[in-house]
Design a protein around this motif. Sequence first.
Motif, PDB file in Angstrom:
ATOM      1  N   PHE A 352      53.612  30.683  46.035  1.00  0.00           N
ATOM      2  CA  PHE A 352      52.641  29.756  45.465  1.00  0.00           C
ATOM      3  C   PHE A 352      51.208  30.296  45.403  1.00  0.00           C
ATOM      4  O   PHE A 352      50.390  29.785  44.640  1.00  0.00           O
ATOM      5  CB  PHE A 352      52.647  28.436  46.253  1.00  0.00           C
ATOM      6  N   LEU A 353      50.905  31.318  46.222  1.00  0.00           N
ATOM      7  CA  LEU A 353      49.512  31.767  46.294  1.00  0.00           C
ATOM      8  C   LEU A 353      49.275  33.169  45.765  1.00  0.00           C
ATOM      9  O   LEU A 353      48.147  33.499  45.388  1.00  0.00           O
ATOM     10  CB  LEU A 353      49.021  31.695  47.750  1.00  0.00           C
ATOM     11  N   LEU A 354      50.307  34.012  45.738  1.00  0.00           N
ATOM     12  CA  LEU A 354      50.101  35.415  45.382  1.00  0.00           C
ATOM     13  C   LEU A 354      49.548  35.561  43.967  1.00  0.00           C
ATOM     14  O   LEU A 354      48.628  36.349  43.729  1.00  0.00           O
ATOM     15  CB  LEU A 354      51.410  36.198  45.524  1.00  0.00           C
ATOM     16  N   ASP A 355      50.087  34.807  43.021  1.00  0.00           N
ATOM     17  CA  ASP A 355      49.621  34.940  41.634  1.00  0.00           C
ATOM     18  C   ASP A 355      48.167  34.508  41.483  1.00  0.00           C
ATOM     19  O   ASP A 355      47.397  35.138  40.739  1.00  0.00           O
ATOM     20  CB  ASP A 355      50.513  34.109  40.708  1.00  0.00           C
ATOM     21  N   MET A 356      47.794  33.443  42.178  1.00  0.00           N
ATOM     22  CA  MET A 356      46.411  32.989  42.092  1.00  0.00           C
ATOM     23  C   MET A 356      45.452  34.012  42.688  1.00  0.00           C
ATOM     24  O   MET A 356      44.403  34.323  42.105  1.00  0.00           O
ATOM     25  CB  MET A 356      46.264  31.632  42.796  1.00  0.00           C
ATOM     26  N   LEU A 357      45.807  34.575  43.855  1.00  0.00           N
ATOM     27  CA  LEU A 357      44.958  35.602  44.462  1.00  0.00           C
ATOM     28  C   LEU A 357      44.927  36.863  43.614  1.00  0.00           C
ATOM     29  O   LEU A 357      43.887  37.525  43.490  1.00  0.00           O
ATOM     30  CB  LEU A 357      45.479  35.920  45.863  1.00  0.00           C
ATOM     31  N   PHE A 358      46.064  37.200  43.016  1.00  0.00           N
ATOM     32  CA  PHE A 358      46.144  38.366  42.131  1.00  0.00           C
ATOM     33  C   PHE A 358      45.151  38.236  40.975  1.00  0.00           C
ATOM     34  O   PHE A 358      44.405  39.165  40.661  1.00  0.00           O
ATOM     35  CB  PHE A 358      47.576  38.488  41.612  1.00  0.00           C
ATOM     36  N   ASP A 359      45.133  37.056  40.335  1.00  0.00           N
ATOM     37  CA  ASP A 359      44.218  36.843  39.210  1.00  0.00           C
ATOM     38  C   ASP A 359      42.762  36.783  39.655  1.00  0.00           C
ATOM     39  O   ASP A 359      41.871  37.320  38.990  1.00  0.00           O
ATOM     40  CB  ASP A 359      44.595  35.541  38.480  1.00  0.00           C
ATOM     41  N   LEU A 360      42.514  36.118  40.791  1.00  0.00           N
ATOM     42  CA  LEU A 360      41.138  35.962  41.253  1.00  0.00           C
ATOM     43  C   LEU A 360      40.510  37.288  41.647  1.00  0.00           C
ATOM     44  O   LEU A 360      39.337  37.549  41.355  1.00  0.00           O
ATOM     45  CB  LEU A 360      41.087  34.990  42.438  1.00  0.00           C
ATOM     46  N   VAL A 361      41.277  38.134  42.321  1.00  0.00           N
ATOM     47  CA  VAL A 361      40.730  39.396  42.834  1.00  0.00           C
ATOM     48  C   VAL A 361      40.733  40.475  41.756  1.00  0.00           C
ATOM     49  O   VAL A 361      39.693  41.033  41.390  1.00  0.00           O
ATOM     50  CB  VAL A 361      41.509  39.862  44.080  1.00  0.00           C
ATOM     51  N   LEU A 362      41.910  40.767  41.194  1.00  0.00           N
ATOM     52  CA  LEU A 362      42.007  41.859  40.233  1.00  0.00           C
ATOM     53  C   LEU A 362      41.408  41.492  38.883  1.00  0.00           C
ATOM     54  O   LEU A 362      41.077  42.379  38.090  1.00  0.00           O
ATOM     55  CB  LEU A 362      43.464  42.275  40.063  1.00  0.00           C
ATOM     56  N   GLY A 363      41.271  40.186  38.621  1.00  0.00           N
ATOM     57  CA  GLY A 363      40.668  39.768  37.368  1.00  0.00           C
ATOM     58  C   GLY A 363      39.209  40.163  37.234  1.00  0.00           C
ATOM     59  O   GLY A 363      38.647  40.128  36.136  1.00  0.00           O
ATOM     60  N   LEU A 364      38.589  40.564  38.330  1.00  0.00           N
ATOM     61  CA  LEU A 364      37.190  40.990  38.307  1.00  0.00           C
ATOM     62  C   LEU A 364      37.029  42.432  37.828  1.00  0.00           C
ATOM     63  O   LEU A 364      35.915  42.850  37.508  1.00  0.00           O
ATOM     64  CB  LEU A 364      36.580  40.848  39.705  1.00  0.00           C
ATOM     65  N   PHE A 365      38.111  43.177  37.793  1.00  0.00           N
ATOM     66  CA  PHE A 365      38.028  44.601  37.456  1.00  0.00           C
ATOM     67  C   PHE A 365      38.400  44.836  35.993  1.00  0.00           C
ATOM     68  O   PHE A 365      39.213  44.098  35.418  1.00  0.00           O
ATOM     69  CB  PHE A 365      38.955  45.408  38.363  1.00  0.00           C
ATOM     70  N   PRO A 366      37.829  45.864  35.375  1.00  0.00           N
ATOM     71  CA  PRO A 366      38.107  46.121  33.952  1.00  0.00           C
ATOM     72  C   PRO A 366      39.534  46.549  33.659  1.00  0.00           C
ATOM     73  O   PRO A 366      39.988  46.434  32.529  1.00  0.00           O
ATOM     74  CB  PRO A 366      37.106  47.236  33.601  1.00  0.00           C
ATOM     75  N   PHE A 367      40.234  47.074  34.673  1.00  0.00           N
ATOM     76  CA  PHE A 367      41.604  47.525  34.442  1.00  0.00           C
ATOM     77  C   PHE A 367      42.625  46.385  34.537  1.00  0.00           C
ATOM     78  O   PHE A 367      43.829  46.628  34.452  1.00  0.00           O
ATOM     79  CB  PHE A 367      41.989  48.628  35.444  1.00  0.00           C
ATOM     80  N   TYR A 368      42.160  45.153  34.710  1.00  0.00           N
ATOM     81  CA  TYR A 368      43.074  44.026  34.920  1.00  0.00           C
ATOM     82  C   TYR A 368      44.076  43.893  33.766  1.00  0.00           C
ATOM     83  O   TYR A 368      45.264  43.657  33.986  1.00  0.00           O
ATOM     84  CB  TYR A 368      42.268  42.737  35.070  1.00  0.00           C
ATOM     85  N   ARG A 369      43.599  44.034  32.521  1.00  0.00           N
ATOM     86  CA  ARG A 369      44.496  43.837  31.375  1.00  0.00           C
ATOM     87  C   ARG A 369      45.573  44.912  31.303  1.00  0.00           C
ATOM     88  O   ARG A 369      46.629  44.712  30.678  1.00  0.00           O
ATOM     89  CB  ARG A 369      43.700  43.821  30.079  1.00  0.00           C
TER      90      ARG A 369
END
Length: 410
Positions: A352-369
């Motif tokens: 329930f939490l891994l995907d949200m943390l994944f988006d919140l943390v890695l979404g800040l970096f340019p390589f996220y996409r």
Amino acid sequence: MPVKDYHKILGVSPGASEKEIKAAYRKQAMKYHPDLNPDQGAREKFFEIDAAYDFLMKYGSNVSARDTYDDSRAREVYRRERERMQQQARARSEKKRREEEMFNRPEYHDPILLAKYIIHVFGLLFAFAAILGPILIAIFDDPASLAGTIFFIIAGIVLLAYIYPRRKTWLRLGKFITGWEQVSAYVRKGPEKPSKDRCCYSAHAMAGGKPYRVELIMILDSKIRTYGVMNHQVKFRTRTKRLVIPRSARAHFYHRMTTLIKVLTLIGFMIFLPVDSLAWRFIGGIFAGGLLGTAALALAGVRSKVSYLLTPGLIFKSLVWIASLSLISTFGPGFNIQTSGYIYALIAGLLFLLDMLFDLVLGLFPFYRWMFRPLVRQGKIMDELYQEGYQNYQELPVYSVIFPLIRWLF
């Protein structure tokens, strides 16, 4: 203005034919046209005649003398809306009919029915295990584990409350269409059908088998609505691309065999692997099934149909799962692995939490996409879609774990 005034303006009676209306209009127009009549009120009178003519030509045969212009316009809007709703209803009915036809085909009906039986049996077992398991663990092993497993007890009670009113039909979901002849045909190579397309999975082969279908999705926008504390709703606006990938009968056969290898390996590890932890048995079965399936395809010279699922994001999340399980596991004696009582809380948290943390943390970096692009090239069309921003599935809790697992297996 009442309709009887429109008739009166043109000098025709209610129910007049189009011919009579046109003749009256020409007569009145010639009489009051501003270029032919210099009177001060001729212009206004001509506009009234013109409006009356337009209205009676459009509505004259469908309205009574008591109706008004607004009433007729409202009826027209209602008629169009009713036609639109009828078209939507017919479209929904046609879509439902096509889905039912597809579902009644053995290749769709039986796997879906089998999955339903598995889900219902698993749901029933999970309900009892979720209630009794944490209680027994707390009594005989670790009382502190009850704090972390109370969620499973609540979930088990809710699930049993849902199953009980449906107890008579819970395990009576229907009959399978496929007979033993169809089952035996699953392990035989089908005939190659004539085709002009090249197979995308086997070199120097034509696509005479059943094509493989892939659905990619692009998230265009998301809206979050808040209705109070712990009451939120998220709506996604998405765009979907459905791809049909040509495949030879030979490639289709080896893909089926790979699925069989994966499923049997996973079941074998879950039953026979001498490890106490079911979670590590499952991971071992997935890993071994992947290796055996890849080896079988390599020997046959056939590309994997699910290589598009192998993305940096999926690898990163898999490593997080393995690392998290390792932290609460005890290795030994020998090859045995045991997990602590916090395993259930850990799995729930990761789901329930891994995907949200994944988006919140890695979404800040340019390589996220780049995290959602396959590591293996998929061909010109699919690679271009990935560059445009399409991905394999939405990164949603639970769904982002189950979807790739099911696609990888089947």
